[in-house]
Design a protein around this motif. Sequence first.
Motif, PDB file in Angstrom:
ATOM      1  N   ALA A   1       0.835  -1.206   0.000  1.00 54.16           N
ATOM      2  CA  ALA A   1       0.000   0.000   0.000  1.00 54.16           C
ATOM      3  C   ALA A   1       0.867   1.253   0.000  1.00 54.16           C
ATOM      4  CB  ALA A   1      -0.926  -0.011   1.220  1.00 54.16           C
ATOM      5  N   PHE A   2       1.943   1.252   0.797  1.00 50.02           N
ATOM      6  CA  PHE A   2       2.868   2.383   0.828  1.00 50.02           C
ATOM      7  C   PHE A   2       3.467   2.628  -0.553  1.00 50.02           C
ATOM      8  CE2 PHE A   2       7.211   3.948   1.144  1.00 50.02           C
ATOM      9  CZ  PHE A   2       7.068   5.072   1.941  1.00 50.02           C
ATOM     10  N   LYS A   3       3.890   1.553  -1.209  1.00 50.83           N
ATOM     11  CA  LYS A   3       4.525   1.669  -2.530  1.00 50.83           C
ATOM     12  C   LYS A   3       3.534   2.203  -3.562  1.00 50.83           C
ATOM     13  CE  LYS A   3       5.553  -2.155  -4.568  1.00 50.83           C
ATOM     14  NZ  LYS A   3       6.217  -3.440  -4.892  1.00 50.83           N
ATOM     15  N   GLN A   4       2.281   1.768  -3.493  1.00 52.96           N
ATOM     16  CA  GLN A   4       1.281   2.263  -4.435  1.00 52.96           C
ATOM     17  C   GLN A   4       1.045   3.762  -4.247  1.00 52.96           C
ATOM     18  OE1 GLN A   4      -2.193  -0.210  -3.873  1.00 52.96           O
ATOM     19  NE2 GLN A   4      -1.476  -1.735  -5.322  1.00 52.96           N
ATOM     20  N   GLY A   5       0.954   4.202  -2.995  1.00 57.61           N
ATOM     21  CA  GLY A   5       0.784   5.632  -2.738  1.00 57.61           C
ATOM     22  C   GLY A   5       1.980   6.437  -3.214  1.00 57.61           C
ATOM     23  N   PHE A   6       3.178   5.918  -2.972  1.00 61.03           N
ATOM     24  CA  PHE A   6       4.400   6.617  -3.371  1.00 61.03           C
ATOM     25  C   PHE A   6       4.489   6.746  -4.886  1.00 61.03           C
ATOM     26  CE2 PHE A   6       8.961   6.175  -4.544  1.00 61.03           C
ATOM     27  CZ  PHE A   6       9.387   7.412  -4.103  1.00 61.03           C
ATOM     28  N   LEU A   7       4.265   5.652  -5.608  1.00 58.27           N
ATOM     29  CA  LEU A   7       4.400   5.675  -7.063  1.00 58.27           C
ATOM     30  C   LEU A   7       3.299   6.496  -7.721  1.00 58.27           C
ATOM     31  CD1 LEU A   7       5.434   1.974  -7.796  1.00 58.27           C
ATOM     32  CD2 LEU A   7       6.875   4.010  -7.850  1.00 58.27           C
ATOM     33  N   THR A   8       2.087   6.446  -7.169  1.00 58.52           N
ATOM     34  CA  THR A   8       0.989   7.232  -7.738  1.00 58.52           C
ATOM     35  C   THR A   8       1.310   8.716  -7.690  1.00 58.52           C
ATOM     36  OG1 THR A   8      -0.648   5.562  -7.102  1.00 58.52           O
ATOM     37  CG2 THR A   8      -1.474   7.775  -7.552  1.00 58.52           C
ATOM     38  N   ASN A   9       1.908   9.170  -6.592  1.00 57.37           N
ATOM     39  CA  ASN A   9       2.261  10.580  -6.475  1.00 57.37           C
ATOM     40  C   ASN A   9       3.528  10.911  -7.264  1.00 57.37           C
ATOM     41  OD1 ASN A   9       3.874  12.865  -4.816  1.00 57.37           O
ATOM     42  ND2 ASN A   9       1.679  13.217  -4.640  1.00 57.37           N
ATOM     43  N   LEU A  10       4.531  10.056  -7.160  1.00 56.01           N
ATOM     44  CA  LEU A  10       5.823  10.343  -7.786  1.00 56.01           C
ATOM     45  C   LEU A  10       5.715  10.408  -9.308  1.00 56.01           C
ATOM     46  CD1 LEU A  10       8.904  10.684  -7.217  1.00 56.01           C
ATOM     47  CD2 LEU A  10       9.108   8.232  -7.653  1.00 56.01           C
ATOM     48  N   LEU A  11       4.884   9.545  -9.897  1.00 59.91           N
ATOM     49  CA  LEU A  11       4.799   9.456 -11.350  1.00 59.91           C
ATOM     50  C   LEU A  11       3.750  10.403 -11.940  1.00 59.91           C
ATOM     51  CD1 LEU A  11       5.086   5.576 -11.788  1.00 59.91           C
ATOM     52  CD2 LEU A  11       6.874   7.310 -12.047  1.00 59.91           C
ATOM     53  N   ASN A  12       3.282  11.342 -11.143  1.00 63.17           N
ATOM     54  CA  ASN A  12       2.313  12.321 -11.628  1.00 63.17           C
ATOM     55  C   ASN A  12       3.067  13.544 -12.156  1.00 63.17           C
ATOM     56  OD1 ASN A  12       0.213  14.031 -12.155  1.00 63.17           O
ATOM     57  ND2 ASN A  12      -0.646  14.000 -10.091  1.00 63.17           N
ATOM     58  N   PRO A  13       3.119  13.746 -13.475  1.00 63.54           N
ATOM     59  CA  PRO A  13       3.889  14.884 -14.010  1.00 63.54           C
ATOM     60  C   PRO A  13       3.291  16.228 -13.634  1.00 63.54           C
ATOM     61  CG  PRO A  13       2.621  13.822 -15.751  1.00 63.54           C
ATOM     62  CD  PRO A  13       2.509  12.945 -14.541  1.00 63.54           C
ATOM     63  N   LYS A  14       2.000  16.264 -13.311  1.00 63.92           N
ATOM     64  CA  LYS A  14       1.390  17.525 -12.905  1.00 63.92           C
ATOM     65  C   LYS A  14       1.994  18.028 -11.600  1.00 63.92           C
ATOM     66  CE  LYS A  14      -2.999  16.845 -15.293  1.00 63.92           C
ATOM     67  NZ  LYS A  14      -4.478  16.777 -15.162  1.00 63.92           N
ATOM     68  N   ALA A  15       2.439  17.091 -10.751  1.00 62.74           N
ATOM     69  CA  ALA A  15       3.088  17.490  -9.506  1.00 62.74           C
ATOM     70  C   ALA A  15       4.390  18.223  -9.791  1.00 62.74           C
ATOM     71  CB  ALA A  15       3.341  16.264  -8.627  1.00 62.74           C
ATOM     72  N   VAL A  16       5.097  17.804 -10.852  1.00 62.56           N
ATOM     73  CA  VAL A  16       6.334  18.497 -11.233  1.00 62.56           C
ATOM     74  C   VAL A  16       6.039  19.956 -11.557  1.00 62.56           C
ATOM     75  CG1 VAL A  16       8.167  18.598 -12.956  1.00 62.56           C
ATOM     76  CG2 VAL A  16       7.415  16.380 -12.066  1.00 62.56           C
ATOM     77  N   LEU A  17       4.983  20.184 -12.328  1.00 65.72           N
ATOM     78  CA  LEU A  17       4.627  21.555 -12.716  1.00 65.72           C
ATOM     79  C   LEU A  17       4.145  22.364 -11.521  1.00 65.72           C
ATOM     80  CD1 LEU A  17       2.788  20.819 -16.089  1.00 65.72           C
ATOM     81  CD2 LEU A  17       5.179  21.453 -15.714  1.00 65.72           C
ATOM     82  N   ILE A  18       3.410  21.726 -10.611  1.00 66.37           N
ATOM     83  CA  ILE A  18       2.915  22.437  -9.425  1.00 66.37           C
ATOM     84  C   ILE A  18       4.081  22.947  -8.588  1.00 66.37           C
ATOM     85  CG2 ILE A  18       1.767  22.108  -7.199  1.00 66.37           C
ATOM     86  CD1 ILE A  18      -0.269  20.346  -8.640  1.00 66.37           C
ATOM     87  N   PHE A  19       5.081  22.083  -8.387  1.00 70.94           N
ATOM     88  CA  PHE A  19       6.211  22.492  -7.548  1.00 70.94           C
ATOM     89  C   PHE A  19       7.085  23.529  -8.234  1.00 70.94           C
ATOM     90  CE2 PHE A  19       4.868  18.955  -5.056  1.00 70.94           C
ATOM     91  CZ  PHE A  19       5.308  19.224  -3.779  1.00 70.94           C
ATOM     92  N   LEU A  20       7.043  23.565  -9.549  1.00 65.02           N
ATOM     93  CA  LEU A  20       7.819  24.573 -10.272  1.00 65.02           C
ATOM     94  C   LEU A  20       7.102  25.914 -10.364  1.00 65.02           C
ATOM     95  CD1 LEU A  20       9.436  22.674 -13.281  1.00 65.02           C
ATOM     96  CD2 LEU A  20      10.586  23.676 -11.305  1.00 65.02           C
TER      97      LEU A  20
END
Length: 226
Positions: free
Chosen positions: A131-150
Amino acid sequence: MISLENLLLYVPLAAILVILPGPDFALIAKISLLDGRRQGQAAACGVALGIVIHTSAAMLGISAIIAQSVFLFSILKYVGAAYLLWLGIHALRQGRAVSRAVVRTAPLPGREPESMTDTTARPAPRVLWRAFKQGFLTNLLNPKAVLIFLTFLPQFMNPHMPLVPQFLELGGIMSLLCLLWYVSLAYILGQVRRAFENPRFQQWLHRCTGVVFIAFGLKLAAAHAD
């Protein structure tokens, strides 16, 4: 350090970004309702760690490189879309498995159907890790998060002061908000889950979340970088 004025603006806006439904929300809701509170909270910790990684990548300039490279951004986008599609297909397959189990364990006339899950059993470490790995990968592999942080974080930073501490502070707040929200959500849904242990409800939920993940994956694959 971030000024108090900027913090007072940043915290509520960051909270709204965290609360808005997306792949992270769908994953934790599914895990909490189907597998239980502890697994949902493990997935929440994975999502929070993903935010820490995104913060570090933005701070080191890695996110800027990815965002400016059509090739790298496309790789991240399609890998993230493929992972969401895999989650969706996996959920649909679980729904079919529950459906077959319902047929095999159909109660005799006059008897109540037995629960498909054990709410009292403590999940094994490997289950929590999954479950931890699924949560981590779902967030990490979201390219929109890259744009949000930039684009989102720099609006609250002072360019005349060291950027690394500011990235750490804002990213840490975002990660903490995410952890508090999703851990609380997993707890609430884990409690509600006790009222929805009927196998037919679980079959329906598997199918619905499967369709949601597939829709997220297709939307992500079709999206264009700004």
